[in-house]
Design an enzyme around this catalytic site. Structure first.
Site, PDB file in Angstrom:
ATOM      1  N   LYS A  35     -15.918   5.934   1.013  1.00  0.00           N
ATOM      2  CA  LYS A  35     -16.224   4.726   1.387  1.00  0.00           C
ATOM      3  C   LYS A  35     -15.232   3.718   2.231  1.00  0.00           C
ATOM      4  O   LYS A  35     -13.830   3.911   1.961  1.00  0.00           O
ATOM      5  CB  LYS A  35     -17.220   4.467   0.611  1.00  0.00           C
ATOM      6  CG  LYS A  35     -15.884   3.547  -0.608  1.00  0.00           C
ATOM      7  CD  LYS A  35     -17.248   3.503  -1.681  1.00  0.00           C
ATOM      8  CE  LYS A  35     -16.241   2.984  -3.014  1.00  0.00           C
ATOM      9  NZ  LYS A  35     -16.849   2.542  -4.394  1.00  0.00           N
ATOM     10  N   ARG A 130     -25.538  -4.320 -10.880  1.00  0.00           N
ATOM     11  CA  ARG A 130     -25.731  -4.680  -9.870  1.00  0.00           C
ATOM     12  C   ARG A 130     -26.645  -3.376  -9.494  1.00  0.00           C
ATOM     13  O   ARG A 130     -28.336  -3.717  -9.790  1.00  0.00           O
ATOM     14  CB  ARG A 130     -24.144  -4.408  -9.558  1.00  0.00           C
ATOM     15  CG  ARG A 130     -23.759  -4.695  -8.174  1.00  0.00           C
ATOM     16  CD  ARG A 130     -22.181  -4.038  -7.616  1.00  0.00           C
ATOM     17  NE  ARG A 130     -22.226  -2.226  -7.717  1.00  0.00           N
ATOM     18  CZ  ARG A 130     -21.546  -1.860  -7.818  1.00  0.00           C
ATOM     19  NH1 ARG A 130     -20.049  -2.315  -7.220  1.00  0.00           N
ATOM     20  NH2 ARG A 130     -21.035  -0.704  -6.958  1.00  0.00           N
ATOM     21  N   TYR A 255       6.416 -20.855   7.521  1.00  0.00           N
ATOM     22  CA  TYR A 255       6.048 -21.743   7.772  1.00  0.00           C
ATOM     23  C   TYR A 255       5.743 -22.339   6.687  1.00  0.00           C
ATOM     24  O   TYR A 255       5.969 -22.036   5.518  1.00  0.00           O
ATOM     25  CB  TYR A 255       4.664 -20.707   7.847  1.00  0.00           C
ATOM     26  CG  TYR A 255       4.122 -21.137   9.242  1.00  0.00           C
ATOM     27  CD1 TYR A 255       4.414 -21.127  10.268  1.00  0.00           C
ATOM     28  CD2 TYR A 255       3.587 -19.262   9.757  1.00  0.00           C
ATOM     29  CE1 TYR A 255       3.816 -21.033  11.861  1.00  0.00           C
ATOM     30  CE2 TYR A 255       3.708 -18.677  10.919  1.00  0.00           C
ATOM     31  CZ  TYR A 255       3.375 -19.735  12.008  1.00  0.00           C
ATOM     32  OH  TYR A 255       2.734 -19.336  12.729  1.00  0.00           O
TER      33      TYR A 255
HETATM   34  C1  LIG Z   1     -16.670   3.127  -5.286  1.00  0.00           C
HETATM   35  C2  LIG Z   1     -16.721   4.015  -6.373  1.00  0.00           C
HETATM   36  C3  LIG Z   1     -16.560   4.872  -6.488  1.00  0.00           C
HETATM   37  C4  LIG Z   1     -15.163   4.933  -7.156  1.00  0.00           C
HETATM   38  O1  LIG Z   1     -14.647   4.751  -7.405  1.00  0.00           O
HETATM   39  P1  LIG Z   1     -12.579   4.823  -7.586  1.00  0.00           P
HETATM   40  O2  LIG Z   1     -12.581   3.655  -8.184  1.00  0.00           O
HETATM   41  O3  LIG Z   1     -12.166   4.888  -6.594  1.00  0.00           O
HETATM   42  O4  LIG Z   1     -12.658   5.840  -8.857  1.00  0.00           O
HETATM   43  C5  LIG Z   1     -16.987   6.268  -8.308  1.00  0.00           C
HETATM   44  N1  LIG Z   1     -18.564   5.948  -8.547  1.00  0.00           N
HETATM   45  C6  LIG Z   1     -19.581   4.466  -7.136  1.00  0.00           C
HETATM   46  C7  LIG Z   1     -20.578   4.073  -7.031  1.00  0.00           C
HETATM   47  C8  LIG Z   1     -18.578   3.882  -6.374  1.00  0.00           C
HETATM   48  O5  LIG Z   1     -19.294   2.565  -6.219  1.00  0.00           O
END
Ligand SMILES: *Cc1c(COP(=O)(O)O)cnc(C)c1O
Length: 358
Positions: A35, A130, A255
């Site tokens: 993702k 969530r 800055y």
């Molecule tokens: C992002 C995600 C993962 C992977 O998580 P990592 O900590 O990057 O290994 C796995 N399952 C879901 C549902 C996620 O949203």
């Protein structure tokens, strides 16, 4: 044209990291989480190194469509699922699988009239609060999906860990047992583990594992580097020195003049800044490699430049190579100096940065 700032993506490091996943979970099928543009590494670049995985996961339908339009043929799971019948149609047209996490989605599926079917992963909310169905709703949702004409059978089952990166927390054990209690009676494929689960919680390794950050060579744990798990960093972030100058005692740099020179200092100005995704909140002392040697950030990070103390590297000159993170300098360390996690640094590399592959 030479681009000052570039990120080099090492595809063989991804393959190496997938082999590590298999060492930790030899029996499991692998769903590679790609993702957010493969955690900033480039979606269509990273998939070239995924021959050894069984499926991929992205968050959004648009990411899945991008994969299909590029000719990607393997299984793709959309972690956020869909919210409307239009989106359901897109999933079916592009042969994408969806996480089912709410009753609203089940209602859309039941009302769907077309002949084509969707492959689904029913998600339990085992405590993260969530996405996902609650424990007491799960079996009813399962039955509805089993009898739904628009759902491919069998379905798959999953949950997500909220605290697997904290090896001292008992939350993960609770989540795993909550999930197992609910899904035990079902014969379907099950999936719990993210990277932290894979690396630290063997009981979270089931039919499928879902590694994200570890594929990129990075540790999900605050106090450890990927190297300690035998992982190799995939992204190296480079730029170069623009100028070297002498600074006198009492001069301030950058800055707001937050850094004031205490001893005669050779200062290096580097072509990287928050406009490239270098963290604005990196503290003085954050390590930077100039010609492969560690030096320290001084003063504030600007949009296009940072300044470092080059006193120990008296031969450094304009044009010399600089590593911000990656091979030789763990992104975990930079995250630590910026009070953030490596995920945000990797995802945050901006469009201006040229992406290269090796
Ligand atoms: C992002 C995600 C993962 C992977 O998580 P990592 O900590 O990057 O290994 C796995 N399952 C879901 C549902 C996620 O949203």
């Amino acid at each position: 044209m030479i681009n000052s700032a570039y990120a080099l993506i090492n595809l063989s490091a991804i393959e190496h990291n997938i082999a590590k996943v298999k060492e930790y979970a030899p029996q499991a099928k692998i769903m590679a989480v790609i993702k957010a543009n493969a955690y900033g590494h480039g979606l269509l670049t990273v998939v070239k190194a995924l021959a050894e995985v069984d499926a991929v996961a992205v968050a959004r339908i648009s990411e899945g469509i991008r994969l299909r339009n590029a000719g990607f043929k393997d299984r793709v799971l959309i972690l956020e699922g869909f919210v409307s019948v239009q989106e359901l149609e897109d999933l079916i047209i592009y042969d994408l699988e969806a996480v089912i996490h709410s009753w609203e989605q089940i209602e859309v599926l039941k009302a769907y009239q077309a002949k084509q079917k969707l492959s689904v992963w029913l998600k339990l909310d085992s405590g993260m609060n969530r996405l996902g169905l609650k424990v007491k709703e799960f079996s009813a949702a399962y039955q509805q999906l089993q009898s739904c004409h628009s759902v491919n059978q069998p379905i798959s089952l999953m949950t997500h860990l909220s605290s697997a990166d904290d090896v001292n927390s008992d939350v993960t054990v609770q989540q795993i047992s909550r999930f197992n209690d609910v899904v035990n009676e079902y014969p379907d494929d099950k999936s719990i583990a993210n990277s932290a689960g894979l690396l630290a919680w063997p009981d979270s390794i089931t039919d499928w594992v879902r590694p994200g950050i570890m594929l990129y060579g990075v540790s999900p744990f605050q106090d450890k580097n990927g190297k300690e798990f035998g992982l190799k960093p995939v992204m190296s972030f480079f730029s170069r020195l623009l100028a070297v100058k002498d600074i006198a005692i009492g001069d301030s740099v950058g800055y707001a003049g937050t850094w004031v020179c205490q001893k005669p200092t050779k200062l290096g100005v580097i072509a990287i800044g928050y406009g490239d995704g270098y963290p604005r909140y990196a503290k003085p002392g954050t390590p930077v490699l100039v010609n492969g040697q560690r030096v320290s950030l001084v003063g504030r990070v600007s949009m296009d430049m940072i300044t470092v103390d080059l006193t120990s590297e008296s031969k450094a000159k304009a044009g010399d190579p600089v590593t911000l993170w990656g091979e030789g300098l763990a992104v975990e360390e930079i995250a630590h100096y910026s009070d953030t996690i490596p995920y945000t640094l990797l995802c945050g590399v901006t469009q201006r940065v040229e992406m290269r592959t090796k």
